[in-house]
Each structure stands twice: as C-alpha cells, then as structure tokens.
Motif scaffolding. Sequence first.
Motif, PDB file in Angstrom:
ATOM      1  N   GLN A  36       0.828  -1.199   0.000  1.00 23.04           N
ATOM      2  CA  GLN A  36       0.000   0.000   0.000  1.00 23.04           C
ATOM      3  C   GLN A  36       0.870   1.260   0.000  1.00 23.04           C
ATOM      4  N   ARG A  37       1.929   1.260   0.786  1.00 22.93           N
ATOM      5  CA  ARG A  37       2.822   2.425   0.840  1.00 22.93           C
ATOM      6  C   ARG A  37       3.525   2.646  -0.487  1.00 22.93           C
ATOM      7  N   ILE A  38       3.900   1.538  -1.171  1.00 22.42           N
ATOM      8  CA  ILE A  38       4.537   1.648  -2.490  1.00 22.42           C
ATOM      9  C   ILE A  38       3.547   2.251  -3.491  1.00 22.42           C
ATOM     10  N   LYS A  39       2.280   1.825  -3.424  1.00 20.35           N
ATOM     11  CA  LYS A  39       1.246   2.379  -4.321  1.00 20.35           C
ATOM     12  C   LYS A  39       1.061   3.871  -4.062  1.00 20.35           C
ATOM     13  N   ASP A  40       1.030   4.261  -2.770  1.00 24.01           N
ATOM     14  CA  ASP A  40       0.886   5.677  -2.421  1.00 24.01           C
ATOM     15  C   ASP A  40       2.068   6.484  -2.949  1.00 24.01           C
ATOM     16  N   LEU A  41       3.267   5.937  -2.791  1.00 25.92           N
ATOM     17  CA  LEU A  41       4.479   6.606  -3.260  1.00 25.92           C
ATOM     18  C   LEU A  41       4.435   6.775  -4.773  1.00 25.92           C
ATOM     19  N   LYS A  42       3.947   5.738  -5.461  1.00 24.90           N
ATOM     20  CA  LYS A  42       3.818   5.783  -6.916  1.00 24.90           C
ATOM     21  C   LYS A  42       2.887   6.929  -7.331  1.00 24.90           C
ATOM     22  N   LYS A  43       1.760   7.077  -6.618  1.00 24.62           N
ATOM     23  CA  LYS A  43       0.816   8.170  -6.910  1.00 24.62           C
ATOM     24  C   LYS A  43       1.482   9.521  -6.712  1.00 24.62           C
ATOM     25  N   ILE A  45       4.708  10.240  -6.871  1.00 27.23           N
ATOM     26  CA  ILE A  45       5.704  10.437  -7.935  1.00 27.23           C
ATOM     27  C   ILE A  45       5.017  10.846  -9.234  1.00 27.23           C
ATOM     28  N   ILE A  46       3.908  10.175  -9.563  1.00 24.20           N
ATOM     29  CA  ILE A  46       3.156  10.510 -10.786  1.00 24.20           C
ATOM     30  C   ILE A  46       2.654  11.959 -10.714  1.00 24.20           C
ATOM     31  N   ASN A  47       2.147  12.349  -9.541  1.00 22.81           N
ATOM     32  CA  ASN A  47       1.679  13.728  -9.364  1.00 22.81           C
ATOM     33  C   ASN A  47       2.815  14.735  -9.534  1.00 22.81           C
TER      34      ASN A  47
END
Length: 55
Positions: A36-43, A45-47
């Motif tokens: 979940q933290r990796i997914k949040d980090l990905k979001k 970074i994309i932002n």
Amino acid sequence: MKKSMTVKRLVVAFTFNDEQIAGLSTLSYTIKNLIQRIKDLKKIIINIIDINLSA
C-alpha cells in the motif's frame, strides 16, 4: 504401520503452533502495508511528474 508413521510425521510437519500463526499473520499484514505504501508513493511520484510537465 510404517505408512501411518509417515502420515503422522507429515501432520506434525504441517501443524503450526499459535506463535507461528501469529507471526505469519503479522508478516502478511506487514507485506500488505508495504504494498500500500509503495502504491501511495507511486501516486505521489506521478503527481510530481504531472506538475513538472504542466509547469
């Protein structure tokens, strides 16, 4: 007779005690949390990339 001994050994080998079960569920929770933290980090970074591209 020998066959039943093998079966007993297998059952013992695959029987988890309470401590091991607690450890496995904690590990499973930790892995889910990490994903979940990796997914949040990905979001995030994309932002950041989107902001930089639109600036």
